[in-house]
Design a protein around this motif. Structure first.
Motif, PDB file in Angstrom:
ATOM      1  N   UNK A   1       0.838  -1.202   0.000  1.00 19.14           N
ATOM      2  CA  UNK A   1       0.000   0.000   0.000  1.00 19.14           C
ATOM      3  C   UNK A   1       0.876   1.257   0.000  1.00 19.14           C
TER       4      UNK A   1
ATOM      5  N   UNK B   1       2.838   1.634  -3.437  1.00 19.37           N
ATOM      6  CA  UNK B   1       2.006   1.978  -4.600  1.00 19.37           C
ATOM      7  C   UNK B   1       1.410   3.374  -4.432  1.00 19.37           C
TER       8      UNK B   1
ATOM      9  N   UNK C   1       2.085   6.521  -6.993  1.00 18.26           N
ATOM     10  CA  UNK C   1       0.995   7.253  -7.656  1.00 18.26           C
ATOM     11  C   UNK C   1       1.084   8.751  -7.325  1.00 18.26           C
TER      12      UNK C   1
ATOM     13  N   UNK D   1      -1.652   5.044 -11.417  1.00 18.95           N
ATOM     14  CA  UNK D   1      -2.856   4.504 -10.794  1.00 18.95           C
ATOM     15  C   UNK D   1      -3.525   3.446 -11.669  1.00 18.95           C
TER      16      UNK D   1
ATOM     17  N   UNK E   1      -2.061   1.606 -13.948  1.00 19.45           N
ATOM     18  CA  UNK E   1      -1.079   0.653 -14.476  1.00 19.45           C
ATOM     19  C   UNK E   1      -1.097  -0.612 -13.619  1.00 19.45           C
ATOM     20  N   UNK E   2      -0.844  -1.759 -14.247  1.00 16.55           N
ATOM     21  CA  UNK E   2      -0.820  -3.020 -13.502  1.00 16.55           C
ATOM     22  C   UNK E   2       0.505  -3.234 -12.780  1.00 16.55           C
ATOM     23  N   UNK E   3       0.407  -3.832 -11.612  1.00 15.24           N
ATOM     24  CA  UNK E   3       1.596  -4.316 -10.912  1.00 15.24           C
ATOM     25  C   UNK E   3       1.966  -5.645 -11.548  1.00 15.24           C
TER      26      UNK E   3
ATOM     27  N   UNK F   1     -11.319  -1.605  -7.763  1.00 13.91           N
ATOM     28  CA  UNK F   1     -10.997  -0.306  -7.173  1.00 13.91           C
ATOM     29  C   UNK F   1     -10.261  -0.377  -5.845  1.00 13.91           C
TER      30      UNK F   1
ATOM     31  N   UNK G   1       4.342 -10.998 -17.544  1.00 15.56           N
ATOM     32  CA  UNK G   1       3.123 -10.981 -16.727  1.00 15.56           C
ATOM     33  C   UNK G   1       2.613 -12.368 -16.339  1.00 15.56           C
TER      34      UNK G   1
ATOM     35  N   UNK H   1       3.765 -12.388  -5.676  1.00 19.42           N
ATOM     36  CA  UNK H   1       2.531 -11.627  -5.747  1.00 19.42           C
ATOM     37  C   UNK H   1       2.730 -10.407  -6.644  1.00 19.42           C
ATOM     38  N   UNK H   2       1.703  -9.904  -7.300  1.00 23.19           N
ATOM     39  CA  UNK H   2       0.353 -10.440  -7.347  1.00 23.19           C
ATOM     40  C   UNK H   2       0.256 -11.576  -8.370  1.00 23.19           C
TER      41      UNK H   2
ATOM     42  N   UNK I   1      -3.463 -10.063 -12.213  1.00 19.39           N
ATOM     43  CA  UNK I   1      -3.191  -8.644 -12.452  1.00 19.39           C
ATOM     44  C   UNK I   1      -3.972  -7.753 -11.489  1.00 19.39           C
ATOM     45  N   UNK I   2      -3.314  -6.721 -11.011  1.00 21.43           N
ATOM     46  CA  UNK I   2      -3.973  -5.755 -10.122  1.00 21.43           C
ATOM     47  C   UNK I   2      -3.359  -4.390 -10.404  1.00 21.43           C
ATOM     48  N   UNK I   3      -4.194  -3.361 -10.347  1.00 22.55           N
ATOM     49  CA  UNK I   3      -3.698  -2.014 -10.609  1.00 22.55           C
ATOM     50  C   UNK I   3      -3.036  -1.428  -9.374  1.00 22.55           C
ATOM     51  N   UNK I   4      -2.052  -0.567  -9.605  1.00 29.14           N
ATOM     52  CA  UNK I   4      -1.423   0.137  -8.482  1.00 29.14           C
ATOM     53  C   UNK I   4      -2.487   0.858  -7.664  1.00 29.14           C
ATOM     54  N   UNK I   5      -3.472   1.456  -8.360  1.00 34.18           N
ATOM     55  CA  UNK I   5      -4.511   2.225  -7.674  1.00 34.18           C
ATOM     56  C   UNK I   5      -5.291   1.376  -6.681  1.00 34.18           C
TER      57      UNK I   5
ATOM     58  N   UNK J   1      -4.205  -1.291  -5.057  1.00 35.65           N
ATOM     59  CA  UNK J   1      -3.346  -1.580  -3.894  1.00 35.65           C
ATOM     60  C   UNK J   1      -3.185  -0.343  -3.019  1.00 35.65           C
ATOM     61  N   UNK J   2      -3.109   0.819  -3.663  1.00 35.19           N
ATOM     62  CA  UNK J   2      -2.920   2.054  -2.901  1.00 35.19           C
ATOM     63  C   UNK J   2      -4.135   2.357  -2.030  1.00 35.19           C
TER      64      UNK J   2
END
Lengths: 409, 404
Positions: free
Chosen positions: A307, A310, A314, A321, A323-325, B21, B340, B372-373, B376-380, B382-383
Motif C-alpha cells: 500500500x 504503490x 501514484x 494509478x 497501471x498493472x503491478x 478499485x 506478466x 505476488x500479485x 493482475x492488479x492495478x497500483x490504484x 493496492x494504494x
C-alpha cells in the motif's frame, strides 16, 4: 602470494561475481561457490548507481527516515543521516569504473549491463522536503558541480509524467542506473571466460583453518584446498564467517519492491521522494522501492508495504494509478551497524578476506570491491585505502553479535 | 466477494484480495484453496501463429463468443478433451480433418476391467468417440503436430507419428495438411501459485500435471488449517474436485469447532469412499495421457518458448551452455518467465526440456518462484487497500445465515 594461488570465493551474488572477475583478470585461479538463497539482495535490487544520493540519504534512506519520524522513533532534526566522506569517495570511485567496465564485460562475457545515464531527481512535495534539499544543494559534499535545482516548470518539461503538485526537484548528475541481474551475470560469465571455475548450487559446509591460516574450503561433495578465501555471502556472511571462527556483524535488512508492467519510456531520470524511489528500466518496467525492515530472513511481502509503495508511486507519477503491478518481492540487504561494507583481511586468520556488508549499495560498489579484493589477493598496491572498511573498526570481532544494524549514528 | 481475485497468500494464512478499485487482507483460521488449473503449452515451430489455439481457447470462442474459430481444423494433443472439441467444432460447421492423440490406443478390455463401478466417467468419452466415428473424422493414436506453417496465420501443419514410449517425433514419416485452424490440447497444469506462496510443501507428480501440494486424506496441506482441493491440487477432473471440496469443508468445520469429531467422520465417510473408487479409474486415464519427454524435441532454436518476454529456445540453450542448470538460472539469464504470466505458460515445457537436456529430475530443475500479485492488479487498487472486508459483503451474510 604467487600467481598460481588458489582462491575460493564464497557467494555468487554481484559481489562474489565481481571479486571472481577481477581476480581472474589478474590471472589468479578462482573457484566461485554459489548457493542461491531466496532473498539474495542482488535479485531484489533496483539497479540504481547513486553515489551522491545514497551517501546523503536519498533512495531508501529518506523513506525510512520519514517512516521513523511518523512513528515517533526519531526526533525531528535534519533529515536522514549522511554517510561519512570515505563512503562517498569509495562510491564515486566505484561508479567511475562502470563506463569502461561495461565495454570490458560486453567483450569478455558477451553481456550488456544496460548502463544508462539518467541522473537522480529528489522530487519535493512540501516545505519540509525543500528544507531538507536546500542545504544538500548548497553544501553538497561533492560540491555544486553535480547538483542542480530544478524549478516546477523545468521539472514539468523534462519529466512530464511527474506530478504537477511537486515544488520542483534537486537533480544529481552522475547518479545513473543499470540492470542489476545483468551486472552479476556479466561478471560471472566474464570470470568464466577468464578461467574462473563455477560451482553452482553448492553449499559451503566448512572452512579449514590450520595454524591461523585458511587451507581449504569444504562442500558436501569435495574439499577444495586454497591459499585464500573471500566471504561474499551477503546477508548470510555471518554463517560463513563463523566457519572460520569470525563474527561478522551483518544482519538481513528486508527491502520490498514492486515492479510495474512494461511501459513505454515515461521517465528519463530516476526519482527519489520521501515515499519511494522509482526507476524505469531499459525493458520498460518501473521499479518502485523500498522498505527498510529488520524481520530476519523472512522474504515475504506485506500488505502495508504494498500500500505504501504503490500510494507513494501514484503520488509521484499519477498515471501509474491505472497501471498493472507485475510483481512484488523482497530482498535481504546485508546491513552493518554503521552502514559501511566490511572489506579486507581479519587479524589472526591469514588468507581470509571479507567482501560483505554492502547494505544498500552492493551493485554500485561491486566494481571497486572487486578491484580491491583482487589487489589484496595478488599482493598489489591498493587503489583505495581500506582502513575505514576493515572488520577491526568494530573492535573485537568476537563480540559483535548483539549490535543493532544501521541507524546507530 | 464477486469479481475479486486473490493476489497473495502468506504462510500464516493471510490472503490479499483485490477488486477493480480496492484491495484488502483477511487472515483466516481455516482456508480452502481451490485455485484450478490452466492449459499446458507445448512449444513447436509455428505455435505462435494466429490460428493456432488451445483446446480451451477454441471452446471459449464457440461457447462463449459464438464464433466459428476456423473453416478446416486439425486437432492435436492428448486426452479426452480433444474428442469434445472435435464434436463442438463439427457442430459449428468446421471441417475437422483429424484428431491426433499422442498417447496410445486404449486397450478397451483391460481398461473396462479397471473401470468397473465408474461407468459414468467413460460413458461421455464413448459418446464423443462415437460422434467422431459417425462423422468420419479419423482419430490417430501416437501422432502429434511437428510444425505449423504460414506467413501471417496458419496455412498448413506438418505432423506425424511419435515413439509410443517417449513421444519422440519420427520426422521421417511426416505428413502435411492444409488447415486454417490448429487446436492444441496437451492437458492441464495445476495452479499452485497460492499454495506455494502460502508455504505448503509440494511434490512433483507428472501424472497429476506437475507440482502439487502435499495433502493428507482430508485435503489439509503441510500448513495446518490450509486445505487445497480440485485441479489446483492435481488434475483429476470435476467429479473428484467436488468430492474433495466436501471433505475439506467438513474438516475445516471440524477444526473450527463446529462439528464434533465423530460427526465429521460420519459425514466424510461416503465422500472418501467415492473418491477412492473414482481415483482408481483416473489413474488408468492419467497413465494414457501422461506427458512424455519426447515432446521437448519439437521446438527448434528459433522457436519462441516464452511468449511474454519473447525468449527463443536458442537463448535457453545458450544459458545452458553458460552453466545454467535450473529454471531460476535460465530466468535470470534470459528473462524467461519474467513477464506478466510469471512462467505459467513457459515453465512446464521448459522444465521438461531442461530435464531432458541435463538429465536432472524435475525437482532438481526447480521452479520459477511465484511472486505476488498472482493475478493482475492495478497500483490504484493496492494504494486504496483496506484491512477490513467490504461493509455489505454478501458472502459474510451467507456465512452468518448458515451458522445461525
Amino acid at each position: 602470494m604467487t600467481r598460481a594461488s588458489e582462491i575460493v570465493v564464497v557467494g555468487g551474488g554481484v559481489i562474489g561475481c565481481a571479486v571472481a572477475y577481477y581476480a581472474a583478470k589478474r590471472g589468479l585461479r578462482v573457484t566461485l561457490i554459489d548457493q542461491p538463497r531466496r532473498g539474495r539482495a542482488t535479485s531484489a535490487s533496483a539497479g540504481g548507481l547513486w553515489p551522491l544520493g545514497e551517501s546523503i540519504g536519498l533512495g531508501c534512506g529518506v523513506i525510512f527516515y520519514k517512516a521513523q519520524l511518523e512513528q515517533g522513533k526519531v526526533a525531528e532534526a535534519g533529515g536522514p543521516s549522511q554517510l561519512p566522506r570515505a563512503f562517498l569517495d569509495f562510491a564515486l570511485q566505484s561508479k567511475a569504473l562502470f563506463p569502461t567496465l561495461a565495454g570490458e564485460l560486453r567483450e569478455t562475457g558477451g553481456l550488456d549491463i544496460e548502463l544508462e545515464r539518467t541522473s537522480l531527481l529528489f522530487v519535493m512535495y512540501d516545505e519540509a522536503d525543500e528544507a531538507f534539499a536546500r542545504p544538500l544543494w548548497q553544501n553538497c559534499p561533492c560540491g555544486r558541480s553535480l547538483t542542480e535545482w530544478v524549478t516546477p516548470e523545468e521539472l514539468g518539461r523534462t519529466e512530464p509524467a511527474v506530478t504537477r503538485a511537486a515544488r520542483g526537484a534537486l537533480r544529481f548528475n552522475g547518479d545513473d542506473q543499470l540492470n542489476p541481474y545483468r551486472l552479476a551475470d556479466a561478471f560471472r560469465a566474464s570470470a568464466r571466460t577468464l578461467g574462473a571455475k563455477l560451482l553452482p548450487h553448492t553449499e559451503v559446509r566448512n572452512i579449514c583453518v590450520a595454524k591461523g591460516r585458511v587451507i581449504a574450503v569444504e562442500t558436501a561433495a569435495q574439499r577444495i584446498p586454497c591459499d585464500a578465501m573471500v566471504n561474499a555471502a551477503g546477508a548470510w556472511a555471518p554463517e560463513i564467517g563463523r566457519m572460520a571462527g569470525i563474527d561478522i556483524p551483518v544482519l538481513p535488512v528486508r527491502g520490498q519492491i514492486v515492479a510495474t508492467e512494461t511501459l513505454p519510456e515515461v521517465l528519463s531520470a530516476c526519482i527519489s521522494t520521501t515515499d519511494c524511489y522509482l526507476a524505469q528500466k531499459r525493458h520498460g518496467e518501473i521499479i518502485i522501492g523500498s522498505t527498510t525492515e529488520e524481520t530476519g530472513f523472512d522474504v515475504g511481502v506485506t500488505p502495508r508495504a504494498l500500500k505504501a509503495l504503490t500510494a507513494g508511486a501514484i503520488r509521484a507519477i499519477p498515471f501509474l494509478e491505472q497501471v498493472n503491478v507485475k510483481r512484488a518481492w523482497a530482498g535481504l540487504r546485508p546491513g552493518t551497524p554503521d552502514e559501511l561494507p566490511i572489506l579486507g583481511s581479519v587479524e589472526g586468520v591469514a588468507g581470509y578476506y571479507n567482501a560483505c556488508g554492502h547494505f544498500r549499495t552492493g551493485i554500485l560498489n561491486a566494481p571497486l570491491t572487486g578491484v580491491l579484493l583482487s589487489e589484496l589477493l595478488s599482493g598489489a598496491p591498493l587503489s583505495f585505502p581500506l582502513e575505514p572498511f576493515l572488520l577491526s573498526r568494530f573492535g573485537a570481532h568476537r563480540d559483535t553479535g548483539a549490535s543493532r544494524v544501521g541507524r546507530a549514528r | 466477494m464477486p469479481r475479486t481475485v486473490i493476489i497473495d497468500l502468506s504462510s500464516h494464512r493471510e490472503i490479499l484480495w483485490a477488486a477493480e478499485e480496492t484491495a484488502g487482507a483477511i487472515r483466516a483460521d481455516q482456508l480452502i484453496v481451490a485455485s484450478g488449473a490452466y492449459e499446458r503449452s507445448v512449444p513447436f515451430p509455428g505455435w505462435t501463429l494466429p490460428g493456432v489455439m488451445t483446446a480451451g481457447g477454441a471452446q471459449r470462442l464457440i461457447k462463449t463468443l459464438q464464433v466459428r474459430p476456423g473453416r478446416r481444423a486439425l486437432i492435436t494433443g492428448t486426452g479426452p478433451l480433444l474428442l469434445v472439441v472435435a464434436n463442438q467444432l463439427r457442430a459449428v460447421g468446421t471441417e475437422v480433418v483429424a484428431v491426433l492423440e499422442a498417447g496410445r490406443h486404449p486397450r478397451w478390455p483391460q481398461f473396462l476391467v479397471k473401470a468397473r463401478g465408474e461407468w459414468g466417467l467413460l460413458k461421455d468419452a464413448f459418446e464423443y468417440w462415437r460422434g467422431l466415428r459417425r462423422a468420419g473424422i479419423p482419430l490417430r493414436f501416437n501422432h502429434t503436430v511437428f510444425e505449423a506453417h504460414g506467413a501471417s496465420a496458419v496455412e498448413a501443419v506438418t505432423y506425424g507419428p511419435v515413439d509410443p514410449a517417449t513421444w519422440t517425433p519420427i520426422r521421417s514419416q511426416a505428413e502435411q495438411v492444409e488447415v486454417d485452424l490448429l487446436v492444441v490440447g496437451f492437458g492441464l497444469v495445476p495452479n499452485v501459485e497460492l499454495t506455494t506462496l502460502g508455504g505448503c510443501d509440494h511434490r512433483y507428480a507428472l501424472e497429476l500435471g506437475g507440482w502439487v501440494p502435499e495433502r493428507d486424506a482430508c485435503m489439509e496441506t503441510s500448513i495446518p488449517g490450509l486445505f487445497a482441493v480440485g485441479d489446483g491440487a492435481g488434475i483429476r477432473g470435476a467429479a473428484v474436485a467436488s468430492l474433495e471440496g466436501r471433505v475439506a469443508g467438513i474438516t475445516a468445520a471440524e477444526h473450527a469447532g463446529l462439528l464434533p469429531r465423530a460427526e465429521a467422520d460420519r459425514r466424510r465417510a461416503p465422500f472418501l469412499a467415492r473418491l477412492e473408487s473414482l481415483l482408481r479409474v483416473r489413474a488408468v486415464l492419467d497413465g494414457m495421457s501422461r506427458i512424455r519427454p519426447g515432446l521437448s524435441e519439437l521446438a527448434t532454436p528459433g522457436t519462441i518458448v516464452c511468449r511474454c518476454e519473447e525468449v527463443a529456445l536458442g537463448e535457453v540453450q545458450m544459458a545452458l551452455a553458460a552453466g545454467a542448470r535450473d529454471l531460476q538460472a535460465v530466468k535470470l539469464l534470459t528473462r524467461l518467465g519474467m513477464g506478466p504470466c510469471q512462467g505459467r505458460n513457459c515453465a512446464p515445457a521448459m522444465r521438461s526440456y531442461l530435464s531432458h537436456a541435463t538429465g536432472r529430475t524435475a525437482a532438481e530443475v526447480g521452479r520459477i518462484n511465484p511472486r505476488p500479485p498472482v493475478k493482475p492488479v492495478r497500483l490504484g487498487a493496492l494504494a486504496r487497500m483496506t484491512r477490513a472486508m467490504p461493509a455489505d459483503d454478501p458472502f459474510q451474510a451467507t456465512i452468518r445465515e448458515a451458522l445461525s
